[in-house]
Write an enzyme that holds these catalytic residues in place. Structure first.
Site, short mmCIF file in Angstrom:
data_model
loop_
_atom_site.label_atom_id
_atom_site.label_comp_id
_atom_site.label_asym_id
_atom_site.label_seq_id
_atom_site.Cartn_x
_atom_site.Cartn_y
_atom_site.Cartn_z
N ARG A 103 0.83 -1.22 0.00
CA ARG A 103 0.00 0.00 0.00
C ARG A 103 0.86 1.26 0.00
O ARG A 103 0.52 2.26 -0.65
CB ARG A 103 -0.91 -0.03 1.23
CG ARG A 103 -1.93 1.09 1.31
CD ARG A 103 -2.95 0.82 2.40
NE ARG A 103 -3.73 2.00 2.70
CZ ARG A 103 -3.83 2.54 3.90
NH1 ARG A 103 -3.20 2.00 4.93
NH2 ARG A 103 -4.58 3.61 4.09
N HIS A 107 0.35 4.01 -2.94
CA HIS A 107 -0.21 5.33 -2.65
C HIS A 107 0.77 6.45 -2.97
O HIS A 107 0.36 7.59 -3.16
CB HIS A 107 -0.66 5.39 -1.19
CG HIS A 107 -1.96 4.70 -0.94
ND1 HIS A 107 -2.91 5.16 -0.04
CD2 HIS A 107 -2.48 3.57 -1.48
CE1 HIS A 107 -3.94 4.34 -0.05
NE2 HIS A 107 -3.70 3.37 -0.91
N HIS A 236 -5.45 -7.33 -3.53
CA HIS A 236 -6.24 -7.43 -2.30
C HIS A 236 -6.25 -8.84 -1.74
O HIS A 236 -6.83 -9.08 -0.68
CB HIS A 236 -7.69 -6.98 -2.56
CG HIS A 236 -7.85 -5.49 -2.51
ND1 HIS A 236 -8.87 -4.83 -3.18
CD2 HIS A 236 -7.14 -4.53 -1.88
CE1 HIS A 236 -8.76 -3.54 -2.96
NE2 HIS A 236 -7.72 -3.33 -2.17
N THR A 237 -5.60 -9.76 -2.45
CA THR A 237 -5.40 -11.09 -1.86
C THR A 237 -4.54 -10.99 -0.61
O THR A 237 -4.56 -11.89 0.23
CB THR A 237 -4.74 -12.04 -2.89
OG1 THR A 237 -4.77 -13.36 -2.40
CG2 THR A 237 -3.31 -11.64 -3.16
N TRP A 268 -9.77 -10.08 2.67
CA TRP A 268 -10.46 -10.47 1.45
C TRP A 268 -10.34 -11.97 1.20
O TRP A 268 -11.17 -12.55 0.53
CB TRP A 268 -9.86 -9.73 0.25
CG TRP A 268 -10.24 -8.30 0.11
CD1 TRP A 268 -11.26 -7.78 -0.65
CD2 TRP A 268 -9.62 -7.17 0.73
NE1 TRP A 268 -11.31 -6.42 -0.55
CE2 TRP A 268 -10.30 -6.00 0.30
CE3 TRP A 268 -8.55 -7.01 1.61
CZ2 TRP A 268 -9.95 -4.72 0.71
CZ3 TRP A 268 -8.20 -5.74 2.01
CH2 TRP A 268 -8.90 -4.61 1.57
N ASP A 276 -1.75 -15.01 -4.21
CA ASP A 276 -2.20 -15.96 -5.23
C ASP A 276 -3.46 -15.41 -5.87
O ASP A 276 -3.78 -14.22 -5.72
CB ASP A 276 -2.42 -17.36 -4.64
CG ASP A 276 -3.40 -17.36 -3.47
OD1 ASP A 276 -4.18 -16.39 -3.34
OD2 ASP A 276 -3.38 -18.32 -2.67
N ASP A 297 -14.78 -4.19 -5.44
CA ASP A 297 -14.44 -5.60 -5.69
C ASP A 297 -15.54 -6.28 -6.49
O ASP A 297 -15.27 -6.96 -7.48
CB ASP A 297 -14.23 -6.35 -4.37
CG ASP A 297 -13.09 -5.78 -3.55
OD1 ASP A 297 -12.06 -5.40 -4.14
OD2 ASP A 297 -13.22 -5.72 -2.31
#
Length: 467
Positions: A103, A107, A236-237, A268, A276, A297
């Site tokens: 992140r 960002h 987001h995994t 998530w 993955d 999502d």
């Protein structure tokens, strides 16, 4: 001249408009992390004594401040980046901070606006996220924790920029979590003041009124397309959403209540520290209420264009890894100003070093023959079998066998050819001329000596027969 250069650069050296001191100090809990320092551990200038010490001191101070700014803007040192990468790996192993490191890099680069040409007004990967002016943006809530983790590495390796360090941490976190190798390049230049931070509102929102349109508005502004939007969403995994930071997610779930790391939040995926394609599988099925599904999502399987890629990645992890690695590398370069302009890869130098030793034996096998003087003691009449053995010797060298002494030199001179080499011809000619001969006329015979030798030989035979 030095004073004029320094004067033009001094405003940019200030980390914040509210900082009255030209020597900013970094504290552990500070929200901004200035990139330049003129502390005792900084640059030292050597000069000859001047007849005007006051002017010399002023000039020296101005040049030192100017050089400090230039040092801040210089390209990162490749060796220090490699060492920093190892330190980042150690932090990841002990703190499980993979998601927040990803992140952090995103960002910093995600503020890029392709419609603005000027740097740093266009935003992007320029290290501006270290300043409180940008760190306080709503979308950056909680990233102070990432900066606190990364700042000791920056202090340890002052020869790298914040912009490079943020992107290095992000890519390393993906790879260490089991994700693909990111084809990164480095050499990003840092902004030097909080005034150069981009305005708030350039990062995506988790719950917009029309999620698909919002994603395109934000990512198209960066120059990314639908495939890249979906591929990047797959990150987001990793990680969790905490309601106290983003306003989304549960305080804790059965997957997050025990950590690792700080407990809590809603993930998530079940294994939220493993990179993955399970994000796409879980979003598609939506069977587990303990797994988070944001409006952005769900849009990946609702929008017709996004759905093509989301379905593909849910079925084919290899395809997801390939597209993600390309999209991540592109995102990390957005808006960046590189020095050198083409940037550099940390994988370039090792590749060259591995290839250098391979061609080395070839020049050795084809090297010029050794001087004749070194081989005078071993020079018998050439034998065909020996020549054949000499022809095979380069193969032995290429296989790494230890060099063996050669019984004679003629094969070495001829390189396996039937015709003698020029070196051998010159040697034979020199010996021939030593007896009075030459290539133009035969060696003259001494007839008297020959007759005496003949008579002596006959007398010797007669004596043998008589006895």
């Amino acid at each position: 001249m030095a004073e004029r250069i320094a004067a033009s650069l001094l405003p940019a050296a200030s980390p914040s408009p509210a900082s009255p001191s030209p020597r900013p100090r970094i504290s552990a809990a500070a929200a901004s992390f200035p990139c330049c320092s003129t502390s005792a551990g900084g640059l030292r200038l050597r000069s000859r004594p001047s007849r005007f010490p006051q002017k010399a001191a002023a000039r020296s101070g101005a040049v030192a401040r100017a050089r400090a700014v230039v040092r801040c803007m210089a390209a990162s040192d490749a060796a220090q980046l490699k060492s920093a990468r190892e330190d980042i790996r150690e932090i990841l192993k002990t703190t499980y901070c993979h998601p927040i490191m990803v992140r952090l890099g995103w960002h910093d680069s995600g503020t890029y606006d392709k419609n603005i040409e000027e740097w740093p007004q266009r935003g992007g990967a320029d290290g501006s996220l270290r300043f409180d002016a940008e760190l306080s943006h709503g979308a950056n809530a909680g990233l102070i924790n990432a900066l606190k983790l990364i700042q000791p590495i920056k202090d340890k390796y002052p020869g790298i920029t914040y912009a490079d360090l943020f992107q290095l941490a992000s890519a390393t976190a993906i790879e260490e979590a089991g994700g693909p190798k990111i084809p990164m390049k480095y050499g990003r230049v840092d902004v030097t003041a909080a005034e150069q931070c981009p305005p708030e509102g350039r990062l995506p929102d988790a719950g917009p009124r029309v999620p698909a349109d919002h994603l395109r508005e934000v990512f198209y502004r960066m120059g990314l397309d639908d495939k890249e939007i979906v591929a990047l969403s797959g990150a987001h995994t990793l990680g969790r959403s905490r309601p106290d930071r983003s306003g989304w997610g549960k305080p804790e779930t059965k997957y997050t209540k025990d950590g690792p790391g700080e407990p809590g939040g809603q993930s998530w995926t079940v294994e939220w520290l493993k990179f993955d394609n399970s994000y796409f599988k879980d979003i598609k099925e939506q069977r587990d209420q303990d797994l988070l599904v944001l409006p952005t999502d769900a849009a990946l399987f609702e929008d017709p264009s996004f759905k093509v890629y989301a379905e593909k990645y849910a079925e084919d992890q290899e395809a997801f890894f390939k597209d993600y690695a390309e999209a991540h590398a592109k995102l990390s370069n957005l808006g960046a100003k590189f020095d050198p302009p083409e940037g550099f890869s940390l994988d370039d130098e090792p590749a060259i070093e591995e290839k250098d030793p391979e061609p080395a034996p070839a020049p050795a096998a084809a090297a010029a023959p050794p001087p004749v003087e070194e081989k005078k003691e071993a020079e018998p009449t050439p034998v065909p079998v020996t020549v054949g053995a000499a022809v095979a010797s380069p193969a032995d060298d290429n296989n790494g066998a230890a060099p063996q002494p050669e019984p004679f030199v003629a094969a070495k001179y001829s390189y396996g050819k039937k015709e003698l080499s020029d070196t051998m011809k010159q040697k034979i000619r020199a010996e021939y001329e030593g007896f009075g001969g030459s290539p133009d006329k035969p060696l003259q015979s001494n007839y008297f000596l020959n007759i005496m030798l003949l008579i002596g030989g006959l007398a010797f035979l007669t004596s043998l027969l008589g006895s």
